[in-house]
Design an enzyme around this catalytic site. Structure first.
Site, PDB file in Angstrom:
ATOM      1  N   LYS A   1       4.504  12.323  -2.087  1.00  0.00           N
ATOM      2  CA  LYS A   1       5.328  11.156  -1.777  1.00  0.00           C
ATOM      3  C   LYS A   1       6.377  11.567  -0.754  1.00  0.00           C
ATOM      4  CE  LYS A   1       8.163   7.493  -3.789  1.00  0.00           C
ATOM      5  NZ  LYS A   1       8.696   6.890  -5.036  1.00  0.00           N
TER       6      LYS A   1
ATOM      7  N   ASP B   1       3.832  -4.167  -7.775  1.00  0.00           N
ATOM      8  CA  ASP B   1       3.209  -2.978  -7.182  1.00  0.00           C
ATOM      9  C   ASP B   1       3.815  -1.688  -7.725  1.00  0.00           C
ATOM     10  OD1 ASP B   1       5.407  -4.115  -5.447  1.00  0.00           O
ATOM     11  OD2 ASP B   1       5.236  -2.126  -4.532  1.00  0.00           O
TER      12      ASP B   1
ATOM     13  N   ARG C   1       3.551  14.741  -7.069  1.00  0.00           N
ATOM     14  CA  ARG C   1       3.531  14.154  -8.402  1.00  0.00           C
ATOM     15  C   ARG C   1       2.111  13.999  -8.926  1.00  0.00           C
ATOM     16  NH1 ARG C   1       5.824   7.984  -7.400  1.00  0.00           N
ATOM     17  NH2 ARG C   1       4.149   7.224  -6.050  1.00  0.00           N
TER      18      ARG C   1
ATOM     19  N   GLY D   1       2.672   3.442   1.588  1.00  0.00           N
ATOM     20  CA  GLY D   1       3.280   3.527   2.914  1.00  0.00           C
ATOM     21  C   GLY D   1       3.878   4.879   3.230  1.00  0.00           C
ATOM     22  N   ARG D   2       4.088   5.690   2.198  1.00  0.00           N
ATOM     23  CA  ARG D   2       4.624   7.041   2.438  1.00  0.00           C
ATOM     24  C   ARG D   2       4.070   8.020   1.405  1.00  0.00           C
ATOM     25  NH1 ARG D   2      10.881   7.046   0.275  1.00  0.00           N
ATOM     26  NH2 ARG D   2      10.611   5.605  -1.461  1.00  0.00           N
TER      27      ARG D   2
ATOM     28  N   GLY E   1       0.821  -1.205   0.000  1.00  0.00           N
ATOM     29  CA  GLY E   1       0.000   0.000   0.000  1.00  0.00           C
ATOM     30  C   GLY E   1       0.851   1.248   0.000  1.00  0.00           C
TER      31      GLY E   1
ATOM     32  N   ASP F   1       7.202   5.175  -9.896  1.00  0.00           N
ATOM     33  CA  ASP F   1       8.073   4.936  -8.745  1.00  0.00           C
ATOM     34  C   ASP F   1       9.546   4.847  -9.131  1.00  0.00           C
ATOM     35  OD1 ASP F   1       6.066   5.111  -6.944  1.00  0.00           O
ATOM     36  OD2 ASP F   1       5.887   2.978  -6.549  1.00  0.00           O
TER      37      ASP F   1
ATOM     38  N   ASP G   1       9.061   4.625   8.164  1.00  0.00           N
ATOM     39  CA  ASP G   1       8.716   5.851   8.881  1.00  0.00           C
ATOM     40  C   ASP G   1       7.836   6.785   8.057  1.00  0.00           C
ATOM     41  OD1 ASP G   1      10.485   6.970   7.023  1.00  0.00           O
ATOM     42  OD2 ASP G   1      12.127   7.132   8.447  1.00  0.00           O
TER      43      ASP G   1
ATOM     44  N   ARG H   1      -2.229   0.538  -9.727  1.00  0.00           N
ATOM     45  CA  ARG H   1      -1.136  -0.365 -10.088  1.00  0.00           C
ATOM     46  C   ARG H   1      -1.675  -1.777 -10.308  1.00  0.00           C
ATOM     47  NH1 ARG H   1       3.352   1.959  -6.798  1.00  0.00           N
ATOM     48  NH2 ARG H   1       2.592   3.976  -6.089  1.00  0.00           N
TER      49      ARG H   1
END
Length: 494
Positions: free
Chosen positions: A117, A261, A180, A97-98, A95, A271, A129, A187
């Site tokens: 992002k 992903d 972005r 995550g950041r 997922g 990504d 984190d 995805r």
């Protein structure tokens, strides 16, 4: 500070179509704002897609939105859930995550999702984190412009915001956020997540097809034929992905982490982590230091994409798709890849068409570059002038005799087309870039940005927007790294 609406867009421009899906598809939560953010660079070309002006980019409202302090009017930010295979191994639930999806904005260039992002932890952060460091953020920001300038489908970066917030990676670094844009960030992994949930998979299929693939719809509004729709969608995603792979190969671009992903359902480059544009060509080049087995080497990328598409196809079985129909949809990948690859290579070689007998010349081209470790970008770029300045092109090769033998065959092929040399040279120079985002150039920009100087970022952005046209002062940016320069190592932490 509680998030507040940023008055950059009218409420009528803003929505969040993903938020209309059931709550299991996402977690609604605000970004974690950067402390004392600083706008390092804004991309006017990307911002113009949303109708933002130069004055907007200089405004406090723009900085607050891109730093996570503000939100789009009437929209709650969210993070989406997906699953996937990482380095060929099923990783289960993943997922955003950041990353936080701020919403959709309709502008002159169409409707684009805005995503931050590096904007903090989400329920999908696992052990992370939620932050992104300046180093990786500069790389993503520049890479998206490099790909856009080359005409390769990509997400686009609109802003780069830095801060003094400390983040620990291998060393202590500072946090940054990239803003972005993409029509959608869906995805392959979104579909994989619902591979055992037919009802939820049907909802996702309907959403994706209605918004971005309406021509794939089969059946009627009252009685949709989801298996047929899913197979048509898969066939179109195969075509887009095949064309994207051909463009990556012909640009010498290595993604570095082609997990399912990280594959866009729209066929976008998605990504940017441990990517690289090759300097000295090696067919089996691995740009990601973490990829110790070479799964994502340059010459493996098309096959990996095909493998990933097969995993996407498997996730559609729950909709009642017949395996034979999914296999038929997948079967179009190879022919579409070869068509796009041959057409693109013909253009780079200056041919007016591609002939079956050109395959041997093309294969020998890659073998020559590999054996000689010739510079990928300049070998193509200087080829346009090799008829009147052969020494410059031959100088790229350790063994000029081998290169000269190939050049003789190439020039014989050019003579068959009877294309005027000036016309051919101009056509080749329009598709063979002079400037690409070499790792040492990105590293130079990172090091300057870490000292608070965004000059190199701005310079590279200007060059990469028009990479095929020589620009004043651009010569140093068109050269490979010095022979004695330390190699820039990138990994999944990049």
């Amino acid at each position: 500070m509680s998030p507040h609406p940023a008055p950059l867009f009218a409420a009528s421009q803003v929505a969040c179509s993903f938020a209309r899906l059931p709550a299991a598809f996402y977690a609604a939560l605000p970004p974690r704002p950067l402390d004392q953010p600083r706008l390092l660079h804004a991309n006017p070309q990307a911002a113009a897609l949303l109708g933002l002006s130069a004055a907007d980019l200089d405004s406090a409202d723009f900085l607050e939105l891109c730093a996570g302090h503000a939100r789009l009017p009437g929209v709650t930010p969210l993070a989406t859930v997906y699953s996937g295979h990482q380095f060929g191994v099923w990783a289960g639930q993943l997922g955003d995550g950041r990353a936080h999806l701020l919403g959709d904005v309709r502008g002159p260039g169409g409707t684009f999702e805005i995503q931050l992002k590096g904007s903090g932890r989400t329920p999908y952060s696992r052990m992370g984190d939620g932050w992104a460091v300046l180093r990786s953020s500069v790389r993503e920001y520049l890479a998206s412009q490099a790909m856009a300038g080359l005409g390769i489908p990509t997400t686009q970066a609109m802003a780069l915001v830095g801060s003094q917030d400390p983040v620990m990676r291998e060393t202590l670094e500072t946090a940054a956020v990239v803003t972005r844009l993409a029509p959608s960030f869906v995805r392959f992994g979104h579909f994989q997540h619902w591979a055992r949930s037919p009802d939820m998979q049907a909802i996702l299929l309907d959403y994706v097809v209605a918004h971005w693939f309406p021509d794939c719809f089969q059946g009627t509004a009252a009685q949709p034929d989801r298996p047929a729709t899913a197979c048509r969608l898969l066939a179109e995603v195969c075509r887009r992905t095949a064309r994207l792979m051909a463009q990556w190969q012909l640009a010498g671009f290595c993604h570095g982490v082609m997990n399912t992903d990280n594959m866009s359902i729209l066929g976008l480059t998605l990504d940017y982590g441990p990517y690289g544009f090759m300097d000295a060509f090696q067919a089996n080049h691995v740009c990601n230091h973490t990829d110790t087995l070479g799964r994502y080497a340059w010459n493996a990328q098309p096959a990996v994409a095909q493998w990933n598409l097969t995993r996407l196809a498997e996730s559609l079985l729950c909709l009642g798709c017949a395996p034979a129909d999914l296999e038929a949809a997948l079967a179009g990948f190879e022919s579409e890849f070869l068509r796009a690859y041959h057409q693109g290579l013909a253009h780079k070689f200056g041919f007016t068409d591609w002939r079956p007998e050109d395959a041997a010349l093309g294969d020998d081209w890659w073998a020559l570059l590999h054996a000689q470790r010739a510079d990928f970008t300049l070998a193509f770029r200087y080829l346009s002038q090799a008829d009147r300045d052969p020494a410059r092109w031959l100088g790229l090769f350790a063994d000029p005799a081998a290169a000269r033998a190939w050049l003789t065959r190439y020039q014989a092929r050019l003579a068959q087309a009877a294309r005027p040399a000036p016309q051919r040279r101009a056509a080749m120079d329009r598709v063979n870039p002079l400037y690409v985002l070499r790792n040492h150039l990105a590293q130079r920009a990172i090091q300057a940005a870490q000292q608070g100087d965004a000059t190199e970022i701005a310079r590279l952005m200007a060059l990469l927007q028009d990479p095929c046209t020589p620009q004043p002062g651009g010569d140093p940016y068109a050269q490979p790294p010095a022979a004695d320069a330390a190699a820039v190592v990138v990994s999944c932490s990049s």
